[in-house]
Design a protein around this motif. Sequence first.
Motif, PDB file in Angstrom:
ATOM      1  N   ILE A  18      -5.627 -35.169 -25.755  1.00  0.00           N
ATOM      2  CA  ILE A  18      -4.970 -34.498 -26.870  1.00  0.00           C
ATOM      3  C   ILE A  18      -3.505 -34.201 -26.548  1.00  0.00           C
ATOM      4  O   ILE A  18      -2.612 -34.351 -27.389  1.00  0.00           O
ATOM      5  N   LYS A  19      -3.256 -33.783 -25.316  1.00  0.00           N
ATOM      6  CA  LYS A  19      -1.893 -33.425 -24.903  1.00  0.00           C
ATOM      7  C   LYS A  19      -1.076 -34.635 -24.453  1.00  0.00           C
ATOM      8  O   LYS A  19       0.094 -34.483 -24.086  1.00  0.00           O
ATOM      9  N   ASP A  20      -1.709 -35.807 -24.465  1.00  0.00           N
ATOM     10  CA  ASP A  20      -1.058 -37.032 -24.001  1.00  0.00           C
ATOM     11  C   ASP A  20      -0.571 -36.874 -22.555  1.00  0.00           C
ATOM     12  O   ASP A  20       0.565 -37.209 -22.207  1.00  0.00           O
ATOM     13  N   GLU A  21      -1.482 -36.367 -21.722  1.00  0.00           N
ATOM     14  CA  GLU A  21      -1.198 -36.159 -20.303  1.00  0.00           C
ATOM     15  C   GLU A  21      -2.199 -36.960 -19.468  1.00  0.00           C
ATOM     16  O   GLU A  21      -3.259 -37.364 -19.954  1.00  0.00           O
ATOM     17  N   GLU A  22      -1.877 -37.140 -18.210  1.00  0.00           N
ATOM     18  CA  GLU A  22      -2.807 -37.805 -17.304  1.00  0.00           C
ATOM     19  C   GLU A  22      -3.830 -36.790 -16.806  1.00  0.00           C
ATOM     20  O   GLU A  22      -3.474 -35.692 -16.370  1.00  0.00           O
ATOM     21  N   ALA A  23      -5.096 -37.156 -16.901  1.00  0.00           N
ATOM     22  CA  ALA A  23      -6.157 -36.252 -16.463  1.00  0.00           C
ATOM     23  C   ALA A  23      -6.203 -36.174 -14.942  1.00  0.00           C
ATOM     24  O   ALA A  23      -6.061 -37.183 -14.253  1.00  0.00           O
ATOM     25  N   GLU A  30      -2.818 -27.987 -32.670  1.00  0.00           N
ATOM     26  CA  GLU A  30      -2.149 -26.689 -32.794  1.00  0.00           C
ATOM     27  C   GLU A  30      -2.291 -25.898 -31.502  1.00  0.00           C
ATOM     28  O   GLU A  30      -1.336 -25.313 -31.018  1.00  0.00           O
ATOM     29  N   ALA A  31      -3.495 -25.895 -30.936  1.00  0.00           N
ATOM     30  CA  ALA A  31      -3.723 -25.168 -29.680  1.00  0.00           C
ATOM     31  C   ALA A  31      -4.928 -25.754 -28.963  1.00  0.00           C
ATOM     32  O   ALA A  31      -5.878 -26.217 -29.591  1.00  0.00           O
ATOM     33  N   VAL A  32      -4.876 -25.740 -27.629  1.00  0.00           N
ATOM     34  CA  VAL A  32      -5.993 -26.212 -26.799  1.00  0.00           C
ATOM     35  C   VAL A  32      -6.238 -25.192 -25.687  1.00  0.00           C
ATOM     36  O   VAL A  32      -5.292 -24.726 -25.035  1.00  0.00           O
ATOM     37  N   LEU A  70      -7.802 -25.956 -31.635  1.00  0.00           N
ATOM     38  CA  LEU A  70      -7.411 -25.623 -32.995  1.00  0.00           C
ATOM     39  C   LEU A  70      -6.516 -26.768 -33.457  1.00  0.00           C
ATOM     40  O   LEU A  70      -5.526 -27.095 -32.794  1.00  0.00           O
ATOM     41  N   ALA A  71      -6.884 -27.413 -34.570  1.00  0.00           N
ATOM     42  CA  ALA A  71      -6.165 -28.619 -34.989  1.00  0.00           C
ATOM     43  C   ALA A  71      -6.067 -28.689 -36.506  1.00  0.00           C
ATOM     44  O   ALA A  71      -6.813 -28.030 -37.231  1.00  0.00           O
ATOM     45  N   ILE A  72      -5.143 -29.508 -36.959  1.00  0.00           N
ATOM     46  CA  ILE A  72      -4.968 -29.769 -38.393  1.00  0.00           C
ATOM     47  C   ILE A  72      -5.439 -31.190 -38.670  1.00  0.00           C
ATOM     48  O   ILE A  72      -5.009 -32.137 -37.996  1.00  0.00           O
ATOM     49  N   ASP A  73      -6.340 -31.346 -39.657  1.00  0.00           N
ATOM     50  CA  ASP A  73      -6.830 -32.689 -39.952  1.00  0.00           C
ATOM     51  C   ASP A  73      -5.900 -33.407 -40.934  1.00  0.00           C
ATOM     52  O   ASP A  73      -4.873 -32.857 -41.365  1.00  0.00           O
ATOM     53  N   SER A  74      -6.237 -34.631 -41.281  1.00  0.00           N
ATOM     54  CA  SER A  74      -5.359 -35.455 -42.117  1.00  0.00           C
ATOM     55  C   SER A  74      -5.212 -34.916 -43.542  1.00  0.00           C
ATOM     56  O   SER A  74      -4.297 -35.299 -44.260  1.00  0.00           O
ATOM     57  N   ASP A  75      -6.119 -34.005 -43.938  1.00  0.00           N
ATOM     58  CA  ASP A  75      -6.026 -33.382 -45.258  1.00  0.00           C
ATOM     59  C   ASP A  75      -5.290 -32.048 -45.216  1.00  0.00           C
ATOM     60  O   ASP A  75      -5.236 -31.328 -46.220  1.00  0.00           O
ATOM     61  N   ARG A 112      -7.030 -26.581 -41.482  1.00  0.00           N
ATOM     62  CA  ARG A 112      -6.976 -26.002 -40.139  1.00  0.00           C
ATOM     63  C   ARG A 112      -8.409 -25.900 -39.606  1.00  0.00           C
ATOM     64  O   ARG A 112      -9.251 -25.188 -40.169  1.00  0.00           O
ATOM     65  N   CYS A 113      -8.674 -26.597 -38.518  1.00  0.00           N
ATOM     66  CA  CYS A 113     -10.045 -26.737 -38.014  1.00  0.00           C
ATOM     67  C   CYS A 113     -10.182 -26.158 -36.601  1.00  0.00           C
ATOM     68  O   CYS A 113      -9.362 -26.437 -35.719  1.00  0.00           O
ATOM     69  N   LEU A 114     -11.238 -25.385 -36.423  1.00  0.00           N
ATOM     70  CA  LEU A 114     -11.611 -24.870 -35.108  1.00  0.00           C
ATOM     71  C   LEU A 114     -12.692 -25.791 -34.553  1.00  0.00           C
ATOM     72  O   LEU A 114     -13.748 -25.946 -35.167  1.00  0.00           O
ATOM     73  N   ILE A 115     -12.412 -26.418 -33.408  1.00  0.00           N
ATOM     74  CA  ILE A 115     -13.311 -27.442 -32.858  1.00  0.00           C
ATOM     75  C   ILE A 115     -13.864 -26.979 -31.517  1.00  0.00           C
ATOM     76  O   ILE A 115     -13.116 -26.527 -30.641  1.00  0.00           O
TER      77      ILE A 115
END
Length: 199
Positions: free
Chosen positions: A60-65, A98-100, A117-122, A125-128
């Motif tokens: 999600i953060k586009d980082e190396e694990a 939005e937040a991890v 916490l993320a925003i979907d294509s519509d 605001r979604c809590l996952i």
Amino acid sequence: MKTPSVTTVLRIIGGDKVDAFKRAAFNAAKNGNKDEDFDSYQNKIFGIGTLTHNLCEAFIKDEEAIIDPKFSENEVGIAQNCADKFKKFWLERGFTIEAVEKQFHSELGYTGKIDILAIDSDGRRCLIDIKTGNKIYEDVWYQLAAYKEMIPGNIDSCIVIRLGKDNDEIEIEERDDDMGRETDIFFAALKLWNLINNN
């Protein structure tokens, strides 16, 4: 006065998960795996879950694990399979972050760290919440109801994604209701926890 986490509060009402861990450990021992006691089983399962969360967060953060060398090749393979299924879900839904793994504090006397916490294509605001167990247990909705109450702003949807450890196994449950029953259960548990621990 002690301030508990959401997961600490929910331990007070138990749940199916503890029994499931005990049954699996017992069955493993019964089937001849003498090294598989309750503690080793629990550590292995939690370890794969933690590693899966780390891989998903890095994606999600586009980082190396960063993978802890304590994990075996087999455990890394299982976690990577879980993370790959999550990536597909994330991309198909068009989420933006939005937040991890963010810690929140409620004025009502508890804390909690959300998965995502993320925003979907519509624009919703979604809590996952990510799970890697054998099923989606009911108490995850108590957990998400508590998180929903303490996060500032509106939450349009709560999503639980279970990433099974076998092949393509994936389960997604989503709720966009007010989760009133689950909220009431959490606050009843919080009241009981405070009665016991904050005399």
